[in-house]
Write an enzyme that holds these catalytic residues in place. Sequence first.
Site, PDB file in Angstrom:
ATOM      1  N   HIS A   1       5.212 -33.861   7.522  1.00 26.14           N
ATOM      2  CA  HIS A   1       5.097 -35.512   7.561  1.00 26.14           C
ATOM      3  C   HIS A   1       5.249 -36.233   6.297  1.00 26.14           C
ATOM      4  O   HIS A   1       4.829 -35.708   5.095  1.00 26.14           O
ATOM      5  CB  HIS A   1       3.417 -35.821   8.277  1.00 26.14           C
ATOM      6  CG  HIS A   1       3.581 -35.711   9.702  1.00 26.14           C
ATOM      7  ND1 HIS A   1       3.204 -34.411  10.234  1.00 26.14           N
ATOM      8  CD2 HIS A   1       3.651 -36.464  10.715  1.00 26.14           C
ATOM      9  CE1 HIS A   1       3.033 -34.666  11.491  1.00 26.14           C
ATOM     10  NE2 HIS A   1       3.430 -35.784  11.764  1.00 26.14           N
TER      11      HIS A   1
ATOM     12  N   LYS B   1       0.488 -39.756   4.796  1.00 25.49           N
ATOM     13  CA  LYS B   1      -0.359 -39.180   5.912  1.00 25.49           C
ATOM     14  C   LYS B   1      -1.777 -38.848   5.485  1.00 25.49           C
ATOM     15  O   LYS B   1      -1.557 -37.868   4.424  1.00 25.49           O
ATOM     16  CB  LYS B   1       0.330 -38.183   6.780  1.00 25.49           C
ATOM     17  CG  LYS B   1      -0.420 -37.678   8.183  1.00 25.49           C
ATOM     18  CD  LYS B   1       0.198 -36.999   9.141  1.00 25.49           C
ATOM     19  CE  LYS B   1      -0.597 -36.383  10.205  1.00 25.49           C
ATOM     20  NZ  LYS B   1      -1.329 -37.446  10.869  1.00 25.49           N
TER      21      LYS B   1
HETATM   22  P1  NAD Z   1      -1.118 -47.153   8.863  1.00 26.05           P
HETATM   23  O1  NAD Z   1      -1.933 -46.614   7.952  1.00 26.05           O
HETATM   24  O2  NAD Z   1       0.320 -47.454   8.758  1.00 26.05           O
HETATM   25  O3  NAD Z   1      -1.765 -48.233  10.154  1.00 26.05           O
HETATM   26  C1  NAD Z   1      -2.897 -48.269  10.468  1.00 26.05           C
HETATM   27  C2  NAD Z   1      -3.309 -49.684  10.799  1.00 26.05           C
HETATM   28  O4  NAD Z   1      -4.417 -49.802  11.213  1.00 26.05           O
HETATM   29  C3  NAD Z   1      -3.141 -50.379   9.247  1.00 26.05           C
HETATM   30  O5  NAD Z   1      -2.512 -51.661   9.371  1.00 26.05           O
HETATM   31  C4  NAD Z   1      -4.793 -50.728   9.217  1.00 26.05           C
HETATM   32  O6  NAD Z   1      -4.852 -52.023   8.310  1.00 26.05           O
HETATM   33  C5  NAD Z   1      -5.076 -50.695  10.400  1.00 26.05           C
HETATM   34  N1  NAD Z   1      -6.757 -50.829  10.635  1.00 26.05           N
HETATM   35  C6  NAD Z   1      -7.545 -49.905  10.082  1.00 26.05           C
HETATM   36  N2  NAD Z   1      -8.869 -50.247  10.512  1.00 26.05           N
HETATM   37  C7  NAD Z   1      -8.533 -51.178  11.260  1.00 26.05           C
HETATM   38  C8  NAD Z   1      -9.701 -51.942  11.835  1.00 26.05           C
HETATM   39  N3  NAD Z   1     -10.949 -51.614  11.635  1.00 26.05           N
HETATM   40  N4  NAD Z   1      -9.368 -52.938  12.873  1.00 26.05           N
HETATM   41  C9  NAD Z   1      -7.915 -53.235  12.889  1.00 26.05           C
HETATM   42  N5  NAD Z   1      -6.868 -52.472  12.156  1.00 26.05           N
HETATM   43  C10 NAD Z   1      -7.386 -51.615  11.203  1.00 26.05           C
HETATM   44  O7  NAD Z   1      -1.072 -45.566   9.825  1.00 26.05           O
HETATM   45  P2  NAD Z   1       0.248 -45.180  10.983  1.00 26.05           P
HETATM   46  O8  NAD Z   1       1.161 -44.207  10.382  1.00 26.05           O
HETATM   47  O9  NAD Z   1       0.399 -46.504  11.705  1.00 26.05           O
HETATM   48  O10 NAD Z   1      -0.846 -44.375  11.677  1.00 26.05           O
HETATM   49  C11 NAD Z   1      -1.878 -44.912  12.592  1.00 26.05           C
HETATM   50  C12 NAD Z   1      -2.632 -43.462  13.274  1.00 26.05           C
HETATM   51  O11 NAD Z   1      -1.627 -43.228  14.229  1.00 26.05           O
HETATM   52  C13 NAD Z   1      -2.894 -42.204  12.545  1.00 26.05           C
HETATM   53  O12 NAD Z   1      -4.013 -41.756  12.802  1.00 26.05           O
HETATM   54  C14 NAD Z   1      -1.709 -41.360  12.922  1.00 26.05           C
HETATM   55  O13 NAD Z   1      -1.734 -40.113  12.696  1.00 26.05           O
HETATM   56  C15 NAD Z   1      -1.788 -41.630  14.418  1.00 26.05           C
HETATM   57  N6  NAD Z   1      -0.172 -41.605  14.844  1.00 26.05           N
HETATM   58  C16 NAD Z   1      -0.430 -41.215  16.274  1.00 26.05           C
HETATM   59  C17 NAD Z   1       0.927 -40.842  16.935  1.00 26.05           C
HETATM   60  C18 NAD Z   1       0.882 -40.304  18.290  1.00 26.05           C
HETATM   61  O14 NAD Z   1       1.935 -40.253  19.060  1.00 26.05           O
HETATM   62  N7  NAD Z   1      -0.355 -40.372  18.895  1.00 26.05           N
HETATM   63  C19 NAD Z   1       2.130 -41.193  16.297  1.00 26.05           C
HETATM   64  C20 NAD Z   1       2.193 -41.771  14.751  1.00 26.05           C
HETATM   65  C21 NAD Z   1       0.964 -42.004  14.367  1.00 26.05           C
END
Ligand code: NAD
Length: 280
Positions: A167, A171
């Site tokens: 990744h 991450k």
């Molecule tokens: P990222 O850091 O780019 O985005 C996370 C967002 O959440 C940020 O904008 C942050 O400010 C916001 N955030 C954090 N705390 C918050 C709160 N209390 N209220 C509102 N917003 C809040 O991360 P990402 O790459 O978008 O990944 C996010 C999560 O999704 C990770 O856990 C990742 O592993 C997961 N993910 C899952 C899948 C899936 O298919 N299930 C796919 C990709 C990523």
Amino acid sequence: MVTKAKSKEAAPKLRVGVLGCAGRMGRALVRTIGAAEDAMVVGGTEPEGSPWIGQDVGVPIGLPDIGSAIDADPRALFERSDVVLDFTSPAVTALHAGLAGATGVAYVLGTTGTSAAEEQSVWAASKQSVIVRAANMSLGLNLLLGLARKAATALDLDFDADVLEYHHKHKIDAPSGTAIALGHAVAAGRRQDHESVATWVRHGQTGARKRGDIGYAVLRGGDVVGEHTVFFAADGERIELSHRATNRDIFARGALAAARWTRGKKPGLYGMADVLGLAD
Ligand code: NAD
């Protein structure tokens, strides 16, 4: 004979709330939902103090007129949504799942790296709300999960199983939730207790691998969206089952499919296998 004219009235658009709407996944979700004919983004959140607060939900993706301002209040978002999508942080999973339970609004949870206590709060909330939870929402990856389980069932323990994942450098959890789900699929196929056979890290004088163990290996770097391979290696032959995501939109499309699927479902905790009709 009197025939009834078929109603041409379109079903109301699915009202979708996006928690963490300015994140990498949040942006992909706003873009994907915005392009769908049957769904609309009704709002998004970012944490208190974020520079995005007060700006239009479209601004992070360069579309400044979606018509809803980014807010720090998740409860208000749940109250105006049919379904809320959460790809944020494990630190707020219990809070968000609790709001899903309290409001009865459907909730699609993609955040990974959650603890057992956080998983418990999701389970508790699923008594009152339709919750779809998946560490990886892509169709191809969910197919890989099924294939890994099938392969593990067919092969005996002469085939050593390892899961490798790769990744992007941002991450923060490892191994990925998807890699762990693949390990669980292998363990389920072999009727093993995953926790007692998982080898999370190898370093130093590890000794030879134990028959039946499931190993994990992790790579981090650049902008790799997500790659997973399950290896089954025996003397003289090796099988590799791989999935490579090249674009985050596959997760967003899966999340939107899950959001659509929640309509009319009974409260409970579901996975992508249910959404895709792949459940046993
Ligand atoms: P990222 O850091 O780019 O985005 C996370 C967002 O959440 C940020 O904008 C942050 O400010 C916001 N955030 C954090 N705390 C918050 C709160 N209390 N209220 C509102 N917003 C809040 O991360 P990402 O790459 O978008 O990944 C996010 C999560 O999704 C990770 O856990 C990742 O592993 C997961 N993910 C899952 C899948 C899936 O298919 N299930 C796919 C990709 C990523």
